[in-house]
Scaffold this motif. Structure first.
Motif, short mmCIF file in Angstrom:
data_model
loop_
_atom_site.label_atom_id
_atom_site.label_comp_id
_atom_site.label_asym_id
_atom_site.label_seq_id
_atom_site.Cartn_x
_atom_site.Cartn_y
_atom_site.Cartn_z
N ARG A 178 43.49 29.66 35.77
CA ARG A 178 43.50 28.76 34.61
C ARG A 178 44.66 29.15 33.69
O ARG A 178 44.89 30.34 33.46
CB ARG A 178 42.19 28.88 33.83
CG ARG A 178 41.14 27.85 34.27
CD ARG A 178 39.74 28.19 33.81
NE ARG A 178 39.69 28.78 32.47
CZ ARG A 178 39.46 28.10 31.33
NH1 ARG A 178 39.29 26.78 31.36
NH2 ARG A 178 39.38 28.72 30.18
N TYR A 179 45.37 28.14 33.21
CA TYR A 179 46.55 28.42 32.38
C TYR A 179 46.76 27.26 31.43
O TYR A 179 46.22 26.16 31.62
CB TYR A 179 47.80 28.62 33.27
CG TYR A 179 48.23 27.35 33.97
CD1 TYR A 179 47.55 26.90 35.10
CD2 TYR A 179 49.26 26.56 33.46
CE1 TYR A 179 47.91 25.71 35.72
CE2 TYR A 179 49.62 25.37 34.08
CZ TYR A 179 48.94 24.95 35.20
OH TYR A 179 49.29 23.76 35.81
N ARG A 180 47.55 27.50 30.39
CA ARG A 180 47.96 26.41 29.49
C ARG A 180 49.33 26.74 28.91
O ARG A 180 49.74 27.91 28.85
CB ARG A 180 46.94 26.16 28.38
CG ARG A 180 46.76 27.30 27.43
CD ARG A 180 45.67 26.97 26.40
NE ARG A 180 45.39 28.14 25.57
CZ ARG A 180 44.43 28.20 24.67
NH1 ARG A 180 43.62 27.15 24.49
NH2 ARG A 180 44.23 29.30 23.96
N PHE A 181 50.03 25.70 28.47
CA PHE A 181 51.36 25.83 27.87
C PHE A 181 51.22 25.62 26.36
O PHE A 181 50.71 24.59 25.91
CB PHE A 181 52.31 24.77 28.43
CG PHE A 181 52.53 24.88 29.92
CD1 PHE A 181 53.02 26.04 30.51
CD2 PHE A 181 52.24 23.79 30.76
CE1 PHE A 181 53.23 26.12 31.89
CE2 PHE A 181 52.46 23.86 32.14
CZ PHE A 181 52.95 25.04 32.71
N VAL A 182 51.69 26.60 25.60
CA VAL A 182 51.56 26.58 24.14
C VAL A 182 52.95 26.68 23.52
O VAL A 182 53.78 27.47 23.98
CB VAL A 182 50.67 27.75 23.66
CG1 VAL A 182 50.50 27.71 22.14
CG2 VAL A 182 49.31 27.72 24.35
N THR A 183 53.22 25.86 22.50
CA THR A 183 54.50 25.87 21.80
C THR A 183 54.28 26.31 20.36
O THR A 183 53.35 25.84 19.69
CB THR A 183 55.14 24.46 21.80
OG1 THR A 183 55.28 24.02 23.14
CG2 THR A 183 56.50 24.47 21.11
N ALA A 214 65.38 30.10 21.63
CA ALA A 214 64.03 29.77 22.07
C ALA A 214 63.59 30.86 23.04
O ALA A 214 64.36 31.26 23.92
CB ALA A 214 64.01 28.41 22.75
N LEU A 215 62.38 31.36 22.84
CA LEU A 215 61.86 32.41 23.71
C LEU A 215 60.84 31.79 24.65
O LEU A 215 60.01 30.97 24.22
CB LEU A 215 61.18 33.52 22.90
CG LEU A 215 62.07 34.54 22.16
CD1 LEU A 215 62.94 33.89 21.10
CD2 LEU A 215 61.21 35.64 21.54
N VAL A 246 55.09 29.53 25.38
CA VAL A 246 54.25 30.58 25.96
C VAL A 246 53.30 29.96 26.98
O VAL A 246 52.56 29.03 26.65
CB VAL A 246 53.45 31.31 24.86
CG1 VAL A 246 52.58 32.42 25.48
CG2 VAL A 246 54.40 31.90 23.80
N THR A 247 53.31 30.49 28.18
CA THR A 247 52.31 30.12 29.17
C THR A 247 51.21 31.16 29.10
O THR A 247 51.48 32.35 29.29
CB THR A 247 52.91 30.09 30.59
OG1 THR A 247 54.05 29.23 30.60
CG2 THR A 247 51.89 29.60 31.61
N GLU A 248 50.00 30.72 28.75
CA GLU A 248 48.86 31.64 28.69
C GLU A 248 48.07 31.53 29.99
O GLU A 248 47.70 30.43 30.41
CB GLU A 248 47.93 31.26 27.53
CG GLU A 248 48.56 31.44 26.16
CD GLU A 248 47.59 31.12 25.03
OE1 GLU A 248 48.03 31.23 23.86
OE2 GLU A 248 46.42 30.74 25.30
N LEU A 249 47.81 32.68 30.60
CA LEU A 249 47.02 32.73 31.82
C LEU A 249 45.66 33.34 31.49
O LEU A 249 45.60 34.40 30.83
CB LEU A 249 47.69 33.62 32.88
CG LEU A 249 48.86 33.04 33.68
CD1 LEU A 249 50.07 32.78 32.80
CD2 LEU A 249 49.24 34.00 34.80
N ASP A 250 44.62 32.69 31.93
CA ASP A 250 43.26 33.22 31.73
C ASP A 250 42.97 34.17 32.88
O ASP A 250 42.20 33.88 33.80
CB ASP A 250 42.28 32.04 31.70
CG ASP A 250 40.87 32.49 31.39
OD1 ASP A 250 40.69 33.61 30.88
OD2 ASP A 250 39.94 31.72 31.68
#
Ligand code: VY7
Length: 164
Positions: A156-161, A4-5, A120-124
């Motif tokens: 702002r951020y979100r967690f994506v799988t 898992a990355l 993946v944590t995406e940061l805006d």
């Protein structure tokens, strides 16, 4: 055994600049700690060097560190010299091995069919970078995402799988 990355990226896929992650997002560090604690983690030597000393080795985890330099060692790190050897050492069925960075190792790990999950944590956030997340190609399905969240720091951020 599966790989898992896990990474956090700003806009444009930036994951690092000058040896550090160029932001402060405590919610991401908590997420990273929760997902990886109790497992083995594997990182490249530069990522090991980038960890704040008080978090090195990462507590509660087996810390595997890849280096081409066969003389390299560091207290708390298990040095390894190729990812194939790492995979060989991890025959435990069902066990996940977390690939925690950085750019070079993510690209290498993605080549393995054992790599079946991305967190993946995406940061805006727009920041200057010199190290980038690997491309997430069409072999991957986006299987979950939080809505955009707002950090205590205002980011702002979100967690994506992703899975494949
Ligand atoms: C950065 C830190 C940076 C500055 C201060 C503390 C995602 C991360 C990684 C790898 C974050 C870092 C820390 C505090 C918590 C510690 C780890 C170090 C722990 C990754 N999404 N976020 N990372 N940390 N691969 N993916 O190296 O960390 O976990 O106990």
């Amino acid at each position: 055994m599966s790989l898992a990355l896990i990474w956090a990226e700003a806009r444009g896929g930036v994951i690092g600049y000058d040896g550090t992650m160029p932001w402060h997002l405590p919610e991401d560090l908590a997420h990273f700690r929760e997902l990886t604690t109790g497992s083995a983690v594997v990182m490249g030597r530069r990522t090991w060097d980038s960890l704040p000393e008080r978090f090195r080795p990462l507590p509660g985890r087996r810390n595997l560190v890849l280096s081409r330099d066969r003389t390299w060692s560091s207290a708390g790190a298990e040095p390894l010299h190729d990812l194939g050897a790492v995979l060989h050492d991890f025959q435990a069925p069902g066990a996940a091995l977390w690939v925690i960075g950085g750019g070079e190792l993510y690209r290498l790990a993605m080549l393995s069919p054992l790599a079946t999950r991305l967190e993946v944590t995406e940061l805006d956030l727009g920041v200057k970078g010199d190290t980038f997340a690997p491309p997430v190609d069409a072999s991957w399905d986006r299987v979950a995402s939080t809505p955009w969240l707002e950090s205590s720091t205002g980011i702002r951020y979100r967690f994506v799988t992703y899975a494949r």
